[in-house]
Motif scaffolding. Structure first.
Motif, PDB file in Angstrom:
ATOM      1  N   UNK A   1       6.211  -4.270 -10.747  1.00  0.00           N
ATOM      2  CA  UNK A   1       6.036  -2.814 -10.784  1.00  0.00           C
ATOM      3  C   UNK A   1       6.349  -2.165  -9.432  1.00  0.00           C
ATOM      4  N   UNK A   2       6.785  -2.990  -8.491  1.00  0.00           N
ATOM      5  CA  UNK A   2       7.142  -2.512  -7.143  1.00  0.00           C
ATOM      6  C   UNK A   2       6.031  -1.703  -6.489  1.00  0.00           C
ATOM      7  N   UNK A   3       4.785  -2.171  -6.687  1.00  0.00           N
ATOM      8  CA  UNK A   3       3.664  -1.507  -6.034  1.00  0.00           C
ATOM      9  C   UNK A   3       3.289  -2.268  -4.766  1.00  0.00           C
ATOM     10  N   UNK A   4       2.749  -1.532  -3.808  1.00  0.00           N
ATOM     11  CA  UNK A   4       2.398  -2.139  -2.517  1.00  0.00           C
ATOM     12  C   UNK A   4       1.170  -1.438  -1.946  1.00  0.00           C
ATOM     13  N   UNK A   5       0.200  -2.224  -1.517  1.00  0.00           N
ATOM     14  CA  UNK A   5      -0.979  -1.670  -0.842  1.00  0.00           C
ATOM     15  C   UNK A   5      -1.242  -2.506   0.412  1.00  0.00           C
TER      16      UNK A   5
END
Lengths: 749, 162
Positions: free
Chosen positions: A174-178
């Motif tokens: 989902x190409x999420x980054x934290x």
């Protein structure tokens, strides 16, 4: 809490084989029927309070703030050996955070921070990487697993699909980054169901690759805070006049003139001597010059070096000694021998001569005692501060600093105890600073030793027996007096601790006098190693590579003598006796190739080069060296030192390289110049003019090869020291035919 | 007693025999300069006096009227390091680090007087500075590296970061 955004350095030094349970049992038994519970340190103690309320602190070593600041709480001290960089690399590897992002906290005294093998919070024995290799990786892996779980929660995905990338959690699909910081709030409440898996070697990003030394920046701009740099409001300065006679005491003193000196605050007697407290260091020194003190000799009387040498000789002649190793039958080997060859070796006392002289700042205020000390043993420092201040352990706080050279000196906490003894007399913080002369003449020295070596050959000329009988003091007898206070539980009353510290020394086992002698690697049928206890009373301590520093010289010189007696090439002779020791052979072969051993080399001006070789394992690290010299009459010049090491898996390649270089230069200083002598109770050396250290113009070219290995990583702070003196002595023999069996190596005496 | 330290005018009213070392460390709170031997034997206390390297532990502050002192804090900053400071980091020179301010002050005086020193020049200029950790080989390399960078006008600090 100290925080530096850059840092790292070299320390490493001691072999302290102190079996805590055995020591306590023996001490408790001898002190009556005291029952001391054997609580073991470990992971059970409390996680120290984080420095930020909203940060995540999954264990004693790691803290992450919401602002993405990463703190490493360093449980070993940084004295140049590079442990800051090493530990950050190991922690960062499993956490998946670049080592350069870690900020540094020096650990307070705490059970979690003990070196597990020693049961003490000490930095020594070249053991930081080996002892923290697993637990710091677990600490990092734990943090990473918690953060991944937190990210999985936020994204509502399976945790197995979450990956990490240098301080961020990512979800590739989902190409999420934290960032880790953003996840801290959720992550800190997660409890892991199982211990996270550690990376495999092929997954390492930083281990074996990290090249930036984390403390280089601070140390290049004069920003690293050493013990001597501690600044406090209203800080006072103290100097102490200590006995000029070794073991002596204050007889009487007159301070009338000194009290009139400018800036003087107080003058009083402390257990160690006479303390002068003033508003500035210089004022304290000027006043000290005006003190009149009569010193009286103690139990040692007016000891001289010749007395000590005679004592060792007598003991070696009179006593059989305790058997340390007994392979085959030495007596049979002698009976059957066609030839018995004997030699006597000696090694002198040596000072540590750290660049930062001893110093310590102490402050007794509001029922608490604060100590700022460049110390290799903060828990022992605390035990002594408790004793000197009369306060409880909870009220005594040890703050460690960067250390301007340790080499083992700062395992002894005498300088901490005396600073607290001074602070008791004044109501302001006070910094005790030793002059170089005071540092050199009151050092707990590297022990002087004497060694009788014998070898047997059969009629065919084969080496059949080896006997090594050595005499010298036990370091533990001096170390245990203070260390025992850090080994018993904190509720044990001080009176009982004092009693234990009197009886513990004689009972604690000590392998240090025979290390490097007992583990002779060469295949010889009869091996007899014996230790004779001989102690003239001169205070001794751990000194970079400890017993290996003498025994490495003796063993690797004598084996060379035996090779020559056997008319064999010294390297080939060693190889023929090392077939059961592949890692010895590995470093030996590597250094022989690198040095073009036996190639009849000359210098650019056509002078013949002579070579000497030595190979020695210490602290589970293998080192072989070849030294190239030229010689002319009684003069010789060291041109090159070739060094090969196998220290298992390499964490920081450049730190390993630097430790090999530094250890070689440290050892060359000792081999060429190092000697502390006594005359009529007085130490005869006082400063760098008569206790010389190698300087830039004397340093040979140093060529280091670090062998690749998948074995567990082992220490590098000390192991390059032992082979230097024998390799040089062997080269001198090759050049001149003179066998030097006493350190330092001098042709002109 | 007035003199300048790192370009700032400073004054000291105490005993004029006090060595400069203790005045800059404890009165002016510039702790980068280190105490090593007190006899001018080890170089840990090296600073510049009007550009020349001197041992501050044996220099009475009374001798400094109207002169100019530079300490390790005055030769470069994190943002604008001296080329030597960039080279020191690039080659991981420091170990314990205690002697390094003195080493850097001797080296910077050398490069100011001799921008392209030979090995022999370096040995001569640096043999008054002791390092017990044995960082000498790296110090020598770093001096050459800084010298080369200065000759080619290369910004080592940028190179180091890259």
């Amino acid at each position: 809490m100290s925080q530096f955004n850059q840092g790292h350095d070299t320390a490493g030094l001691q072999s302290i084989k102190l079996d805590r349970r055995q020591l306590l049992r023996a001490a408790a038994m001898s002190a009556g029927s005291l029952m001391i519970p054997m609580t073991l340190s470990g992971c059970a103690s409390n996680v120290p309070k984080g420095s930020f309320d909203d940060s995540m602190r999954p264990n004693a070593w790691l803290e992450i703030t919401p602002e993405n600041r990463f703190y490493l709480t360093l449980d070993r001290v940084e004295m140049g050996q590079g442990t800051y960089t090493g530990m950050a690399t190991i922690l960062g590897e499993e956490l998946d955070v670049s080592p350069e992002r870690f900020l540094l906290n020096f650990a307070p005294v705490g059970d979690d921070y003990k070196q597990p093998e020693y049961g003490l919070q000490i930095t020594g024995g070249s053991s930081s990487v080996s002892s923290n290799w697993q637990r710091l990786r677990r600490a990092g892996a734990e943090g990473r697993a918690m953060l991944k779980e937190a990210a999985a929660k936020v994204w509502n995905v399976d945790v197995s699909s979450v990956q990490t990338d240098n301080g961020d959690c990512i979800h590739p699909r989902t190409q999420q980054r934290l960032s880790y910081g953003e996840l801290v709030g959720i992550a800190q409440s997660i409890s892991l169901k199982s211990e996270p898996e550690l990376k495999t070697q092929d997954q390492f990003k930083y281990i074996g690759k990290q090249r930036v030394r984390l403390d280089a920046h601070a140390k290049t701009f004069g920003k690293a805070v050493f013990g001597i740099d501690i600044e406090k409001e209203d800080l006072l300065f103290a100097v102490i006049s200590r006995p000029e006679i070794l073991g002596g005491k204050v007889g009487s003193f007159n301070d009338a003139a000194a009290r009139q000196s400018s800036g003087v605050v107080a003058i009083f007697e402390v257990p160690r001597g006479i303390a002068v407290v003033a508003k500035s260091y210089w004022q304290a020194r000027k006043a000290q010059e005006k003190l009149e003190i009569n010193w009286v000799p103690g139990e040692m009387g007016l000891l001289s070096s010749a007395d000590i040498s005679a004592l060792y000789q007598q003991k070696l002649a009179d006593e059989k000694g305790s058997s340390i190793r007994d392979d085959g039958d030495w007596d049979d080997a002698v009976d059957a021998a066609a030839d018995v060859f004997e030699a006597t070796y000696t090694a002198p006392f040596l000072a540590h001569a750290t660049m930062e002289p001893m110093n310590c700042t102490a402050w007794l205020t509001k029922g608490e005692c604060h100590v700022w000390a460049p110390t290799q043993g903060p828990d022992i420092a605390r035990a002594l501060a408790v004793k000197e201040s009369g306060l409880s352990h909870d009220d005594v706080h040890i703050h460690t600093t960067y250390i301007g050279g340790g080499f083992g000196r700062r395992l002894s906490q005498d300088y901490v105890a005396e600073a607290v003894s001074v602070a008791r007399h004044v109501d302001k913080p006070v910094k005790v600073i030793w002059s170089r002369e005071e540092d050199m003449t009151n050092d707990p020295y590297r022990p002087a030793t004497q060694h009788q070596l014998s070898a047997t050959f059969d009629a065919a000329g084969k080496l059949t027996g080896w006997k090594h009988k050595l005499a010298g003091p036990r370091i533990i007898d001096y170390f245990a007096r203070d260390a025992v206070g850090a080994m018993v539980p904190t509720w044990v009353p001080q009176m009982m601790v004092n009693g234990l510290s009197k009886v513990a020394p004689g009972y604690a086992p000590d392998e240090s006098p025979v290390e490097g002698a007992a583990d002779l690697p060469y295949a010889i049928d009869a091996v007899d190693v014996r230790y004779v206890h001989a102690d003239a009373g001169v205070p001794v301590s751990y000194w970079r590579s400890v017993g290996h520093s003498q025994n490495g010289f003796v063993v690797e010189s004598f084996i060379d003598e035996l090779a020559i007696k056997s008319k064999q090439d010294p390297a080939a002779f060693r190889r023929s006796l090392l077939s059961a020791h592949p890692r010895h052979l590995g470093v030996l072969d590597a250094v022989l190739a690198a040095s073009q051993w036996g190639a009849n080399k000359t210098t650019s001006t056509g002078e013949k080069i002579y070579q000497g070789v030595a190979c020695h394992k210490s602290f589970n690290t293998y080192v072989a060296q070849v030294i190239d010299i030229t010689a002319d009459g009684n003069q010789f010049k060291v041109h090159r030192v070739y060094c090969a090491t196998d220290c298992g898996l390499v964490v920081n390649p450049d730190v390993v390289q630097a430790q090999m270089e530094g250890g070689i230069i440290f050892a060359l200083t000792a081999a060429l110049y190092g000697e502390i002598t006594l005359k009529d109770g007085r130490v005869q050396q006082s400063n760098f003019h008569d206790y010389k250290a190698l300087r830039m113009d004397e340093v040979p070219e140093i060529i280091v090869e670090v062998l690749a290995s998948n074995e567990s990583p082992t220490g590098v702070g000390e192991p390059s020291v032992p082979p230097v003196a024998p390799a040089l002595a062997n080269a001198i023999y090759a050049a001149t035919g003179k066998r030097l069996r006493s350190l330092p190596l001098r042709l002109d005496v | 007693m007035k003199f300048t330290v790192n370009g700032k005018e400073m004054s000291f009213t105490g005993d004029e025999e006090t060595p400069l070392l203790w005045v800059i460390r404890d009165e002016f709170d510039l702790k980068g300069t280190k105490f090593g031997c007190g006899k001018g034997l080890c170089g840990a206390c090296t600073v510049h006096l009007n550009g020349s390297a001197i041992r501050s532990c044996v220099t009475p502050v009374g001798a400094l009227a109207n002169l100019s002192v530079t300490t390790i804090e005055g030769i470069g900053s994190a943002e604008h390091p001296h080329p030597l400071q960039a080279a020191w980091q690039a080659l991981n020179v420091p170990q314990c680090g205690y002697c390094q301010p003195g080493q850097l002050m001797s080296a910077s005086a050398l490069l100011a007087a001799n921008p392209s020193p030979t090995d022999d020049d370096i040995n001569t200029a640096m043999s008054g500075n002791i390092c017990r950790c044995g960082t000498y080989p790296r110090i020598k390399k770093a001096i050459h590296l800084a010298s080369d960078a200065m000759a080619k006008s290369v910004d080592l600090a940028v190179e180091v970061k890259a």
